[in-house]
Scaffold this active site. Structure first.
Site, PDB file in Angstrom:
ATOM      1  N   ALA A   1      -6.159  10.102   7.569  1.00  0.00           N
ATOM      2  CA  ALA A   1      -4.502  10.035   7.609  1.00  0.00           C
ATOM      3  C   ALA A   1      -4.118  10.753   8.351  1.00  0.00           C
ATOM      4  O   ALA A   1      -2.427  10.051   8.225  1.00  0.00           O
ATOM      5  CB  ALA A   1      -5.318  11.577   6.348  1.00  0.00           C
TER       6      ALA A   1
ATOM      7  N   VAL B   1      -1.050  -7.442  -4.841  1.00  0.00           N
ATOM      8  CA  VAL B   1      -0.895  -8.075  -3.693  1.00  0.00           C
ATOM      9  C   VAL B   1      -2.463  -9.225  -3.178  1.00  0.00           C
ATOM     10  O   VAL B   1      -2.902  -8.905  -3.105  1.00  0.00           O
ATOM     11  CB  VAL B   1      -0.042  -8.283  -2.562  1.00  0.00           C
ATOM     12  CG1 VAL B   1       0.145  -9.044  -1.112  1.00  0.00           C
ATOM     13  CG2 VAL B   1       0.504  -7.484  -2.512  1.00  0.00           C
TER      14      VAL B   1
ATOM     15  N   ASP C   1      -6.151   3.202   8.000  1.00  0.00           N
ATOM     16  CA  ASP C   1      -7.146   2.415   8.665  1.00  0.00           C
ATOM     17  C   ASP C   1      -6.822   1.139   8.681  1.00  0.00           C
ATOM     18  O   ASP C   1      -8.549   0.594   9.569  1.00  0.00           O
ATOM     19  CB  ASP C   1      -8.454   3.053   6.712  1.00  0.00           C
ATOM     20  CG  ASP C   1      -8.500   4.337   6.920  1.00  0.00           C
ATOM     21  OD1 ASP C   1      -8.318   5.003   7.957  1.00  0.00           O
ATOM     22  OD2 ASP C   1      -9.334   4.637   5.510  1.00  0.00           O
TER      23      ASP C   1
ATOM     24  N   GLY D   1      -0.459   4.073   0.578  1.00  0.00           N
ATOM     25  CA  GLY D   1      -0.720   5.153   0.901  1.00  0.00           C
ATOM     26  C   GLY D   1      -0.757   6.125   1.723  1.00  0.00           C
ATOM     27  O   GLY D   1       0.799   6.256   1.638  1.00  0.00           O
ATOM     28  N   PHE D   2      -0.716   6.635   2.903  1.00  0.00           N
ATOM     29  CA  PHE D   2      -0.093   8.185   3.894  1.00  0.00           C
ATOM     30  C   PHE D   2       0.466   6.832   4.172  1.00  0.00           C
ATOM     31  O   PHE D   2       1.938   7.564   4.890  1.00  0.00           O
ATOM     32  CB  PHE D   2      -1.420   8.753   4.100  1.00  0.00           C
ATOM     33  CG  PHE D   2      -1.608   9.825   3.771  1.00  0.00           C
ATOM     34  CD1 PHE D   2      -0.971  10.879   3.478  1.00  0.00           C
ATOM     35  CD2 PHE D   2      -3.238   9.727   3.486  1.00  0.00           C
ATOM     36  CE1 PHE D   2      -1.568  11.984   2.724  1.00  0.00           C
ATOM     37  CE2 PHE D   2      -3.647  10.728   3.027  1.00  0.00           C
ATOM     38  CZ  PHE D   2      -3.440  11.698   1.969  1.00  0.00           C
ATOM     39  N   GLY D   3       0.544   5.777   5.441  1.00  0.00           N
ATOM     40  CA  GLY D   3       1.103   4.693   5.812  1.00  0.00           C
ATOM     41  C   GLY D   3       1.908   4.080   5.454  1.00  0.00           C
ATOM     42  O   GLY D   3       3.023   4.597   5.783  1.00  0.00           O
TER      43      GLY D   3
ATOM     44  N   GLY E   1       0.207  -1.117   0.355  1.00  0.00           N
ATOM     45  CA  GLY E   1      -0.298  -0.034   0.237  1.00  0.00           C
ATOM     46  C   GLY E   1       0.818   0.847  -0.253  1.00  0.00           C
ATOM     47  O   GLY E   1       1.651   1.019   0.686  1.00  0.00           O
TER      48      GLY E   1
ATOM     49  N   GLU F   1     -17.720  17.924   2.583  1.00  0.00           N
ATOM     50  CA  GLU F   1     -17.234  18.673   2.114  1.00  0.00           C
ATOM     51  C   GLU F   1     -17.387  18.465   0.613  1.00  0.00           C
ATOM     52  O   GLU F   1     -17.925  19.889  -0.127  1.00  0.00           O
ATOM     53  CB  GLU F   1     -15.614  18.444   1.759  1.00  0.00           C
ATOM     54  CG  GLU F   1     -15.165  18.635   3.215  1.00  0.00           C
ATOM     55  CD  GLU F   1     -13.839  18.694   3.467  1.00  0.00           C
ATOM     56  OE1 GLU F   1     -13.072  17.314   2.696  1.00  0.00           O
ATOM     57  OE2 GLU F   1     -12.892  19.255   3.904  1.00  0.00           O
TER      58      GLU F   1
END
Lengths: 434, 434
Positions: free
Chosen positions: A317, A81, A302, A15-17, A13, A172
């Site tokens: 995030a 994966v 998450d 993403g942010f992590g 992944g 938003e």
């Protein structure tokens, strides 16, 4: 250092992590492989603006190879994966086995339909860059079709947007969509009466952005209603079908456009880990973000159910970023034979934009609303957006629409099938893309 | 003025020709309807840069409604015209009949495969914004796959790009692709040896950009070869299949990526006009761009076979623009009961970019090459690009890549099917989009 002796960290992944782990491990003795099914990292906090035709999809995405190419010990594989095989300490990707010494699972989350009938088939998610573009295409297509519809009932149907979920994303998007419609689309489609256009924001709980509560929730509702959004609180969805949305109180809202932002759940690939998977798909981790019983498998973001003062951390995030940095630090310490303290989340607060000059923020317990909150919101989002050119282009787009009340990105693109009307396939957006 | 008494002009196609008619007729007594299957106008001269990941698709497109909304008498319909029914003086669009008094057909052109087997199935066209994105996705995907391929033959296959057609589009794309590969992609994929990557440019004639000829053609070939492009002249394609490209001299080039820029042909919808359709799909028009035998049907742009000094005008943007302006003027004159002179094409010359600091131009008989030609090329393209923000963003992208040798748009987006490898569908690009 001999490549063969290096311990390998696989991060699933980007993403942010995942990216923050990779960044932290750059220049260390680890052989790091980042795997993601997309070749880009997506800045999800601004995804709703892609759907609202405010910014271009390219502007909130950065190629992963561009990000990691200065990290000599970090490689990237674009692929899914398909399985984690802990017994052999490999992951399966693109049909090949890739061995790891340490595994960081940062696969994030997918939409949670809470088993409500019809949600998966009849609503638009807002979780990936593709989702963002598909929703933009769909909404603009509905306006085009409405401009050509003779029948007023059909026209009203096409011009009704229902957003389910009054959390930050729902709020938003509702605000941005209201501004898109009252600004550029009103000028583009003079033939459509303004009355016919309706945006509903449906929330099951008592408040919008319930995590803030009190005055900020009330302010949010007031501002959205001022923009013409119909906010329905304490309203739960019982089902959806091609007619539209059915609420538990018996109300039926006829629409072609339901946007589902009501919740997400953890997503994990097939694996042989003996892990505790909660009903919301998250996996309980210990105070080191480790899967209990494994010394070399970490879960962050998450997907990780991390208990903080007895309550799970939210799926946002900042949690993923802080956990990513933490795992990087932990792995570096391990290399030196050291141990570090358990992970501790620092809540820096949160923020939600409602529209022009209007936002709410809660920072260090301080609640702000209105113009100052909006300026803070802009500053923080530009700061965290990856890539200088992305920052520049997003800023220009924002200044542009601020000055001219104009959003010039509104293309229906790509047409994804050869249907001459272009509608059959866009009607439910995802049908022909999947 | 009474709307009902207004004469109606229907313009099919929002390309250069169609839009210039609409612009010319704005503010006149005509009721003008522009119909296009896309909701945007595409600036095709820069399409190749979308495929080369240099600029974003949104930057060369403008929503038609945005362009025409200041013209009170011009409306837009997004839809495909499925039939022209001259007998009833209507066009059929989205299942409805729309009546016209005057009809302007500006539907442009599609790829011409010259009946060479396999071209339609196995090559990528470069004629629409979708084509541009699909090709970008495909090329970047080939690089990702190559980085994961064990076998050197398969790797070489994935890293071979064949461009067929040495006209302006083929040359510009070959140059841009060579720079994309030698710059950003080389840095992104250090694991791929540089040797394995090959770009072929195949031309059936004796020269690249044959319309210029002489020193400019030679300069073009020299510059492309300096960038590593293998230019094959006098080489005709006999067929294509999933292996690759077969040349008439027996050569087989194995590749997954063939880009077809060898020619276009006129495209017309079903109609009951008694018109002279040439083998290349174009329709012969008279000196007023009228279809002979009809006083109220005009054809302009790529579709029109307009004879200029006995030779048909080329299928290029300046012809379409001049003819569009001319038809607008002609219709305005008609309203006043006047007649105007026949259409006369003014050849302002042409230009082709080869890459950084390198272009050729021929203006008023003056042949230029190198840096000055390149500056002229940039200036003219920015000037004609529609929309101030598009101009700004394209300029920034160009300056950016000029300074940093960097093209940061390189996303594989959208993934168009759920195949976990993302390859089966991208392998032939269009298969899952159609």
């Amino acid at each position: 250092m001999d490549q063969n002796k290096r311990k390998r960290v696989i991060i699933i992944g980007a993403g942010f992590g995942g990216l923050w782990v990779a960044r932290e491990l750059s220049g260390t003795g680890y052989d790091v492989i980042v795997i993601d099914k997309n070749n880009y990292h997506t800045f999800l906090p601004l995804l709703y603006q892609v759907s609202a035709a405010e910014i271009e999809p390219e502007q909130i995405a950065s190629p992963v190879r561009f990000i990691v190419r200065n990290f000599a010990n970090v490689r990237f594989i674009r692929g899914q994966v398909t399985e984690i095989c802990y017994r052999d300490k490999v992951v399966i990707c693109l049909g090949q086995q890739i061995a790891f010494d340490y595994l960081v699972i940062a696969t994030g989350s997918v939409n949670n339909d809470f088993n409500i009938p019809g949600v998966l088939q009849y609503s638009f998610p807002l979780k990936t860059l593709d989702d963002g573009m598909i929703l933009r295409n769909h909404i603009l297509t509905c306006f085009e079709r409405a401009s050509f519809a003779d029948e007023s009932k059909q026209r009203r149907r096409l011009l009704t947007v229902v957003i389910v979920g009054g959390g930050p994303t729902g709020v938003e998007f509702a605000g941005a969509l209201a501004e898109l419609i009252s600004g550029p689309l009103k000028k583009d489609f003079p033939e459509l009466g303004n009355d016919a256009i309706t945006i509903y924001l449906i929330e099951a709980g008592e408040n919008l952005v319930g995590m803030y509560g009190g005055v900020l929730s009330e302010y949010t509702k007031f501002q959205l209603e001022k923009k013409g959004v119909k906010v329905l609180l304490n309203s739960a969805v019982s089902k959806m079908d091609k007619t539209g949305v059915y609420l538990k109180d018996g109300t039926i809202i006829e629409t072609e456009t339901v946007v589902w932002t009501a919740g997400v759940k953890g997503q994990l690939v097939k694996n042989d880990l003996n892990a505790d998977i909660l009903p919301n798909g998250r996996i309980t981790v210990d105070e080191y973000c480790k899967v209990p019983g494994y010394d070399d498998v970490f879960i962050i973001g998450d997907l990780a159910n991390f208990l903080h003062n007895g309550k799970p951390l939210p799926m946002i995030a900042p949690v993923a970023i802080q956990q990513g940095k933490y795992i990087g630090t932990l792995l570096k310490a391990l290399q030196k034979g050291k141990r570090i303290k358990p992970f501790k989340y620092v809540d820096k607060g949160g923020m939600v934009a409602i529209g022009r000059n209007k936002a709410i923020t809660q920072i260090a317990g301080l609640k702000l609303k209105g113009y100052i909150a909006w300026i803070i919101w802009i500053f923080i989002h530009i700061l965290y957006l990856i890539g200088f050119k992305n920052k520049l282009f997003v800023m220009i787009n924002w200044i542009w629409s601020y000055i001219f009340f104009e959003k010039s990105v509104r293309l229906i693109l790509p047409r994804c099938c050869d249907d001459p009307h272009g509608d059959a396939c866009l009607q439910r957006g995802r049908s022909c893309m999947e």
